[in-house]
Enzyme design. Sequence first.
Site, PDB file in Angstrom:
ATOM      1  N   ARG A 146       0.915  -1.232   0.025  1.00 11.26           N
ATOM      2  CA  ARG A 146       0.034  -0.019  -0.173  1.00 11.26           C
ATOM      3  C   ARG A 146       0.762   0.929   0.035  1.00 11.26           C
ATOM      4  O   ARG A 146       0.483   2.360  -0.405  1.00 11.26           O
ATOM      5  CB  ARG A 146      -0.876   0.099   1.333  1.00 11.26           C
TER       6      ARG A 146
ATOM      7  N   SER B 276      -6.364  -4.923   8.225  1.00 11.53           N
ATOM      8  CA  SER B 276      -7.134  -5.584   9.128  1.00 11.53           C
ATOM      9  C   SER B 276      -7.257  -4.990  10.448  1.00 11.53           C
ATOM     10  O   SER B 276      -8.305  -4.850  11.236  1.00 11.53           O
ATOM     11  CB  SER B 276      -6.602  -6.897   9.301  1.00 11.53           C
TER      12      SER B 276
END
Length: 167
Positions: A88, A125
Site C-alpha cells: 500500500r 485488518s
Amino acid sequence: MCPGSFDPVTNGHVDVVRRASGLFDEVVVAVLTNPAKRPLFTLAERLEMIGESLAGIGGVTVTAVESGRLLVDFCREVGAGAVVKGLRSGTDFAYELPMALMNRHLTGLETVFLPGEPVFEHVSSSLVKEVASHGGDVSGLVPDLVLARLLERVRPVGDTKGHQSGA
Ligand code: PNS
C-alpha cells in the site's frame, strides 16, 4: 503463495489475490498465525472467511499453515515458486523487505511485490477492527460476509447492549 494472518481478510487482500491470479496459474493463499499479533478471529474462522471471500477467483486455493512452521518450508512442500505481497505504501515496503530478504536467504524463495489498488491504501485488518469496535462504518472495506462476522464479534465502545464481545 499469498501468505498473511488475514485477521480478518479485507477488500485490499482480495484485490491483491485477484491481481496475483492474473499473473500466476495457481495461487495458494496461506493463513498463518503471526506470533507478534493477538488475533480477533481463530485460525478456522479466518480460513473460512477468506475462503468464502475468494470463492469467485479462479486458480486460488486457501490453506492454513500450522504455527511454528516457516513459510519457506511450506512453500517448498507445496512447490510454490514465489511469495506475492501487496504494497500500500513505503511503510509496507519497510515491513515486508526484511521478510523477503530473509526468505530468499533461507531457501532462495523470491518475493513479488504488487502495488494494491489505491482506493484501499488506508485499509488494514487492524484499522478495520479498531474502527468497527468503536462503532465506525467499515462497509465496503471488507467483504460483506466478513462485515457481518466482524460486527458480531466486536462491541462498539460505550455500547453495553449491542454486539457481542469477542475473545
Ligand atoms: O499478515 P501478516 O501478519 O503481516 O503476515 C506475516 C506472516 C504471517 C506472513 C509472517 O509472519 C510469516 O511468514 N510467518 C511464518 C513464520 C516465518 O516464516 N517467519 C519468518 C518470516 S521471514
